[in-house]
Design an enzyme around this catalytic site. Structure first.
Site, short mmCIF file in Angstrom:
data_model
loop_
_atom_site.label_atom_id
_atom_site.label_comp_id
_atom_site.label_asym_id
_atom_site.label_seq_id
_atom_site.Cartn_x
_atom_site.Cartn_y
_atom_site.Cartn_z
CB SER A 134 -0.89 0.01 1.25
OG SER A 134 -1.56 1.24 1.40
CE1 TYR A 147 -4.26 -2.12 4.88
CE2 TYR A 147 -3.37 0.06 4.37
CZ TYR A 147 -3.84 -1.18 3.95
OH TYR A 147 -3.88 -1.48 2.61
CE LYS A 151 -1.60 -4.16 3.21
NZ LYS A 151 -1.64 -5.46 2.51
#
Length: 226
Positions: A134, A147, A151
């Site tokens: 991402s 998150y 990533k």
């Protein structure tokens, strides 16, 4: 090609599966939603196969690998797409349960699939692993620290793996870019509608992924916008 895709029941995973099957590739996919996986089974023809698998559970991935190996042999391409995003909030307000669940899918799930399927690819002397990253695995934003952390971990795991792989295998961290999926809506709300949907995204992403190989080993790439 024999292509494995995790998180195949919706969003980018489903778009990739539908596209690759339509092009004549063999798709092996998994997801956690029984109804959507059963729908895929009814819609797809053999040798495509779709299974209900939680990639965060190593023992279930191992069993899945054994059955896939028996019917399909070594894979040509693995796309680790399954992932979760946390409910936007300051890190100190994220529950332990939510944090652990996200990490178990976004990091452990990638490791579990690689650990199970990669040795066979090495033995066959072929294959590419694409781990969906991402933009938030290369920079940060508030409210989604778990998150971002997961990533960033995928980026590091992929780069280290690439240093270990024998030729001609390859590992690539790939950011899909901003796509109007449920995950993006969780973070930006209605602003997600200003971005391409999965159907538009896959027209560029699907062929882009297929051309990845040893020349890209260890790279952190992004799906082109056009």
């Amino acid at each position: 090609m024999k292509i494995l895709i995790t998180g195949v029941s919706k969003g980018l995973g489903r778009a990739l599966a539908d596209t690759y099957m339509a092009e004549g590739h063999t798709v092996i996919g998994c997801g956690r939603d029984p109804e959507k996986i059963l729908d895929l089974r009814f819609e797809a023809k053999e040798p495509n196969r779709f299974d209900i698998v939680d990639v965060s559970q190593a023992s279930k991935v191992d069993v899945w690998h054994e059955t896939v190996s028996a019917t399909h042999g070594a894979l040509d391409l693995i796309i680790n797409n399954a992932g979760l995003i946390n409910t936007p909030s300051p890190l100190w307000e994220v529950s332990t349960a939510e944090f652990e669940k996200l990490v178990s899918v976004n990091i452990n799930g990638v490791f579990n699939v690689i650990r199970a399927f990669l040795p066979e690819m090495i033995a066959a002397g072929k294959g590419t692993i694409v781990n969906l990253s991402s933009g938030l695995g290369r920079r940060t934003k508030p409210q989604v620290a778990p998150y971002c952390a997961s990533k960033f971990a995928v980026e590091g795991l992929t780069q280290a793996l690439a240093q270990e792989l024998p030729e001609p295998l390859a590992a690539v961290a790939l950011s899909p870019g901003a796509v109007a999926t449920e995950m993006l809506r969780t973070f930006v709300g209605d602003a997600a509608d200003g971005h391409p949907d999965a159907a538009a995204w896959v027209k560029i992403a699907a062929p882009f992924i297929l051309q990845l190989g040893r020349k890209d080993n260890g790279s952190s790439l992004s799906v082109p916008t056009e």
